[in-house]
Design a protein around this motif. Structure first.
Motif, PDB file in Angstrom:
ATOM      1  N   VAL A 110       0.836  -1.206   0.000  1.00 32.41           N
ATOM      2  CA  VAL A 110       0.000   0.000   0.000  1.00 32.41           C
ATOM      3  C   VAL A 110       0.867   1.252   0.000  1.00 32.41           C
ATOM      4  O   VAL A 110       0.610   2.198  -0.748  1.00 32.41           O
ATOM      5  CB  VAL A 110      -0.959  -0.011   1.206  1.00 32.41           C
ATOM      6  N   GLY A 121       2.311   1.812  -3.316  1.00 37.93           N
ATOM      7  CA  GLY A 121       1.287   2.341  -4.203  1.00 37.93           C
ATOM      8  C   GLY A 121       1.063   3.828  -4.003  1.00 37.93           C
ATOM      9  O   GLY A 121       0.879   4.569  -4.973  1.00 37.93           O
ATOM     10  N   ARG A 122       1.089   4.270  -2.758  1.00 35.73           N
ATOM     11  CA  ARG A 122       0.926   5.697  -2.469  1.00 35.73           C
ATOM     12  C   ARG A 122       2.076   6.506  -3.050  1.00 35.73           C
ATOM     13  O   ARG A 122       1.883   7.582  -3.626  1.00 35.73           O
ATOM     14  CB  ARG A 122       0.822   5.917  -0.963  1.00 35.73           C
ATOM     15  N   ASP A 150       3.525   3.643 -11.583  1.00 44.23           N
ATOM     16  CA  ASP A 150       3.110   2.419 -10.904  1.00 44.23           C
ATOM     17  C   ASP A 150       4.310   1.745 -10.280  1.00 44.23           C
ATOM     18  O   ASP A 150       5.399   1.756 -10.840  1.00 44.23           O
ATOM     19  CB  ASP A 150       2.459   1.425 -11.879  1.00 44.23           C
ATOM     20  N   ASP A 173       0.584  -2.567  -7.910  1.00 42.06           N
ATOM     21  CA  ASP A 173      -0.530  -1.686  -8.208  1.00 42.06           C
ATOM     22  C   ASP A 173      -1.792  -2.485  -8.448  1.00 42.06           C
ATOM     23  O   ASP A 173      -2.245  -3.209  -7.582  1.00 42.06           O
ATOM     24  CB  ASP A 173      -0.170  -0.776  -9.383  1.00 42.06           C
ATOM     25  N   HIS A 174      -2.337  -2.443  -9.651  1.00 38.94           N
ATOM     26  CA  HIS A 174      -3.694  -2.928  -9.862  1.00 38.94           C
ATOM     27  C   HIS A 174      -3.884  -4.380  -9.429  1.00 38.94           C
ATOM     28  O   HIS A 174      -4.895  -4.719  -8.822  1.00 38.94           O
ATOM     29  CB  HIS A 174      -4.060  -2.756 -11.341  1.00 38.94           C
ATOM     30  N   TYR A 232      -4.378  -4.952  -5.546  1.00 41.14           N
ATOM     31  CA  TYR A 232      -5.464  -4.317  -4.817  1.00 41.14           C
ATOM     32  C   TYR A 232      -6.813  -4.882  -5.239  1.00 41.14           C
ATOM     33  O   TYR A 232      -6.991  -5.372  -6.356  1.00 41.14           O
ATOM     34  CB  TYR A 232      -5.435  -2.799  -5.049  1.00 41.14           C
ATOM     35  N   ASP A 287     -10.377   3.604  -5.617  1.00 38.69           N
ATOM     36  CA  ASP A 287      -9.066   3.441  -6.236  1.00 38.69           C
ATOM     37  C   ASP A 287      -7.976   4.140  -5.426  1.00 38.69           C
ATOM     38  O   ASP A 287      -6.841   3.660  -5.337  1.00 38.69           O
ATOM     39  CB  ASP A 287      -9.085   3.987  -7.672  1.00 38.69           C
ATOM     40  N   ARG A 296      -6.816   2.029  -2.162  1.00 41.92           N
ATOM     41  CA  ARG A 296      -5.883   0.942  -2.432  1.00 41.92           C
ATOM     42  C   ARG A 296      -5.953  -0.142  -1.356  1.00 41.92           C
ATOM     43  O   ARG A 296      -5.049  -0.302  -0.532  1.00 41.92           O
ATOM     44  CB  ARG A 296      -4.455   1.494  -2.561  1.00 41.92           C
TER      45      ARG A 296
END
Length: 284
Positions: free
Chosen positions: A183, A186-187, A195, A200-201, A204, A277, A280
């Motif tokens: 996480v 991702g932030r 990314d 990433d995607h 999550y 989104d 996350r």
């Protein structure tokens, strides 16, 4: 890999990312460089202190582990305290496989390998004030500073969010920090506009639609949603979070929507895709 920034360049990078900081004593020259080289550096390593009132400890260390123990300490109020610069006693030995993955901006191994590489020479190290017992919260302001300082260094060196790791990902000997590193990566990646590979995607939970969040519904990912809301300082729980979507979850999510700037009917506690989104939620 990169040559470490100068202290002045570090301060400029941190200020450019909006980090609130305090400088302590001779931090620019306070280091362990006499024990070995610092650099080339490959990333940022995050730790938690496992205690409070940690400023003196981070600066001076202990008889068995002399200070500084990090470049900076992030206290609960989100202030970054700069206490040293250069080689610091923060990482110890860790995994060659992890270092190789960070160098290549690839997904980290599921488990670190043998402790064969001196991390003190290869990473910028930062301590985060927290008891590390799993129940001591990381306030939103504190996590925001972790995100900003990590992004500042990644931006200065041209790194991605994949260059930010936790001590627990470096060696099997450690559990810090206790928040989710995917996480946090991702932030950082979102702040950098990129990314973090593997974080990433696919890492999550996908948005299941607003109708999914019905009061009384049970789903395993609701616990993960609640934990993320607590990490963001938006938890409104007397008990929990847990796997049943409740009014406390809705109130907590409404607080998250308010934090993002939504108002009125747009902050009703029912997740929408945009706010989801940005939250996350780690895949269960």
């Amino acid at each position: 890999m990169a040559t470490p920034l100068s202290p002045d360049a570090l301060v400029r990078a941190l200020r450019g990312e909006g980090v609130r900081m305090r400088e302590h004593g001779n931090w620019r020259t306070h280091n362990r460089n006499h024990k070995g080289s610092w650099g080339p550096v490959h990333g940022v390593m995050l730790h938690h202190t496992a205690g409070r009132d940690s400023l003196a400890l981070c600066r001076r260390g202990t008889p068995d582990l002399p200070g500084p123990l990090c470049i900076g300490l992030i206290t609960k109020d989100g202030t970054l305290h700069l206490v040293g610069y250069g080689r610091t006693n923060h990482a110890g030995n860790g995994s060659t496989a992890v270092l190789d993955a960070v160098r290549a901006s690839k997904v980290l191994p599921s488990r670190p390998g043998p402790d064969a590489v001196d991390g003190n020479a290869r990473f910028y190290g930062f301590e985060i004030e927290n008891l590390g017992n799993g129940s001591d919260p990381f306030p939103a302001a504190q996590l925001a500073t972790v995100e900003r300082l990590s992004a500042a260094l990644c931006r200065a060196h041209g790194w991605s969010g994949a260059s930010v790791i936790g001590h627990k990902e470096w060696t099997r000997r450690k559990i810090d920090p206790t928040f989710s590193m995917p996480v946090m990566r991702g932030r950082v990646a979102a702040r950098l506009g990129s990314d973090a590979p593997g974080d990433d995607h696919t890492a999550y939970e996908a948005f299941p639609g607003a109708a999914y969040f019905a009061i009384g519904r049970r789903a395993g990912m609701f616990t993960a949603v609640g934990r993320r809301l607590v990490e963001e300082g938006c938890g409104r729980y007397a008990v929990g979070p847990g796997p049943v979507w409740s009014e406390a979850d809705r109130a907590s999510y409404a607080a998250w929507q308010h934090k993002l700037g939504y108002r009125g009917a747009d902050a009703d506690g029912i997740p929408g895709r945009a706010s989801w989104d940005r939250l996350r939620v780690p895949r269960s």
